[in-house]
Write an enzyme that holds these catalytic residues in place. Sequence first.
Site, PDB file in Angstrom:
ATOM      1  CB  CYS A   1      -0.897  -0.144   1.322  1.00 25.75           C
ATOM      2  SG  CYS A   1      -1.996  -1.583   1.121  1.00 25.75           S
TER       3      CYS A   1
ATOM      4  CB  ALA B   1       0.223   1.140  -3.781  1.00 23.85           C
TER       5      ALA B   1
ATOM      6  CB  SER C   1      -1.025  -4.306   3.590  1.00 25.87           C
ATOM      7  OG  SER C   1      -1.027  -3.910   3.527  1.00 25.87           O
ATOM      8  NE  ARG C   2       4.592  -6.061   5.232  1.00 25.26           N
ATOM      9  CZ  ARG C   2       5.519  -4.944   6.141  1.00 25.26           C
ATOM     10  NH1 ARG C   2       6.706  -5.332   6.466  1.00 25.26           N
ATOM     11  NH2 ARG C   2       5.772  -3.462   5.969  1.00 25.26           N
TER      12      ARG C   2
ATOM     13  CG  HIS D   1      11.374  -4.581  -6.423  1.00 23.19           C
ATOM     14  ND1 HIS D   1      11.311  -3.428  -8.035  1.00 23.19           N
ATOM     15  CD2 HIS D   1      10.427  -3.987  -6.052  1.00 23.19           C
ATOM     16  CE1 HIS D   1      10.712  -2.905  -7.985  1.00 23.19           C
ATOM     17  NE2 HIS D   1      10.257  -2.841  -6.598  1.00 23.19           N
TER      18      HIS D   1
ATOM     19  CE  LYS E   1      11.003   4.969 -10.486  1.00 25.65           C
ATOM     20  NZ  LYS E   1      10.985   6.250  -9.680  1.00 25.65           N
TER      21      LYS E   1
ATOM     22  CG  ASP F   1      12.296   8.136  -6.496  1.00 26.84           C
ATOM     23  OD1 ASP F   1      11.365   7.353  -6.922  1.00 26.84           O
ATOM     24  OD2 ASP F   1      11.910   9.288  -5.913  1.00 26.84           O
TER      25      ASP F   1
END
Lengths: 361, 361
Positions: A14, A18, A38-39, A84, A102, A187
């Site tokens: 989240c 997102a 989500s966790r 990832h 990315k 980033d």
Amino acid sequence: MAETPKIRFGFIGCANIARRVSRAVALAPDAVLYAVGSRSLDKARAFAGANGFPAGAKVYGSYEAVLDDPEVDVVYLPLPTSLHVRWAVLAASKKKHILLEKPVALNVAEFDVIIAACESNGVQLMDGTMWMHHPRTSKMKEFLSDVNRFGQLKSIHSNFTFTAGAEFLENDIRVKPDLDALGALGDEGWYCLRAALWAADYELPKTVIALRNPEHNQVGVLLSCGATLYWEDGKVATFYCSFLSNTTMDITAFGTKGTLHVHDYILPYEEDEASFYAATESGVDEAVTKWVPQPSKHITKTDIPQEALMANEFARLVADIKFNNAKPEKKWPTISRKTQLLVDAVKASIDRGFEPVQIQE
Amino acid sequence: MAETPKIRFGFIGCANIARRVSRAVALAPDAVLYAVGSRSLDKARAFAGANGFPAGAKVYGSYEAVLDDPEVDVVYLPLPTSLHVRWAVLAASKKKHILLEKPVALNVAEFDVIIAACESNGVQLMDGTMWMHHPRTSKMKEFLSDVNRFGQLKSIHSNFTFTAGAEFLENDIRVKPDLDALGALGDEGWYCLRAALWAADYELPKTVIALRNPEHNQVGVLLSCGATLYWEDGKVATFYCSFLSNTTMDITAFGTKGTLHVHDYILPYEEDEASFYAATESGVDEAVTKWVPQPSKHITKTDIPQEALMANEFARLVADIKFNNAKPEKKWPTISRKTQLLVDAVKASIDRGFEPVQIQE
């Protein structure tokens, strides 16, 4: 004729980004927000509620549950870069198509593991570089490709900077060595390097040399950096990215006959229209008092934002695989990989004291 | 109160750029076109007739005759760079104030000879970098100096390119090793380096490294090049100049709080108004759909063009020396010298295989 069913997106995580991609999927005609994991189940539920997931959307208390849901077509993966490879490989093994944030990986070796997993499972892979999907980008490319208007590409300057602020510089995953170890390079530099590749028709440069003044935070994560890129034919690109300067998002492309300027290539000033400036055979009047002709402004209007166009393009590719037995489109992972190769090269040049790094495909 | 007499300009040489400066002097309220000398009397006469010299203007068949005319206050020197030291030193010895075309010399050692001659003769020296005198330039500087709007300068990108064309690349003095041996670096890079210095309040960088892809013509004169410049405090500048790309004249300045963009800093798109773009604390809206605020356009209108403002500024300085016993203003030769130092450093870096060159004042 029956309408093709919409492609079902499942989100794992989240993250802030997102939220924006949720809106994109909601706006994409061929996609639907189907699940989020989500966790924490509460967090997933709150996220779904706040971000336009339909009433019947699935909400899970783990990432695995999203991957195990047989109705999920696409996994959108906005987790920290360090996670990832693990989650993308698992998603691919569950035959999920992957829209991957990315930078796609911490390095190209990791990304190659992801590519291999996607290829062996026959799933589509694409990264979340939104501006690739704005129709303005195609218009700019048409200009750059026009030998009469632009000529031959000689040089490119690109940048992406923003002032991150104290809270970000303290707590954001993009300044944490165990999460997004590539910092500003991963980033922001990602976009600059993509811009250079894009302008050069995805031909890789031969050599990359980092600028000598990168800034790091106290735990060694890059806060600003840049590089020069050299192609075999003499082309050169320079870029600069930073968490410590006010917002810029420029591409300047120098051609033998023409020039391109764009100032908001990553996020247009306005959502429904975007512009760039093109000039061809610029000159001056006889008395050298003014430019003749002056650059012209080209405006592209859009009905849905670039991120929705991205989500829809991905849904279209997936639908083609799912319903028409098409093969995954290799273009997208190929340009992701080239971008990651250049990220790696800039990092290597910094780590080696700003030595030239040769690019090997 | 009697009006201060106008300052009398004498031109030595009839280069193309002299046409533009003739018009500038004609438009400058405190200056007058007084004499022109050429190696050919016919050429001088034709030049005077075609470029607005008044009926009584002196026309000479040699440069020396201009220098020997006791009525001439200012010598405008547009000769090829290789001739600057000879004619500037001679002009200074005749107590003429000197408006010197750029690049001011082939290297800083030569320029130091010119400075010494001007100082020992008490004459004013200024180079012909016109954009320094446009009021837009002051407005941009105000923005860069404003800690609330721009913050601290972090990086600068500048460029100057134009497509020179076949005739220029064959015959222009700027591609001849015996005339303007610095080629594109001296002609165009001069402006880019000046822009970087100007943005950095004329603080010299510590290190200069040339880009690795300079282009030369068959006799070794630079047709394109660039460099990265590093300051002690971490600032970095990049520049690119070329005779082989369509016209660009950009400065992008990155500050911690603000951003400056200008696209025509050397020659404004229009003669009577010029603009730049400033942004402060640029951000995005909550949903990340647009920039808030967007950069703002700032327009400066002018009654007379920047080159006339340059001629008038020079006339004003000279009048102050002539009529008020003022001392020559050191600011101008100082910034000329710093610019030449950087030109030399880029050249040295190229000649030494792109090694870093340390700047020593």
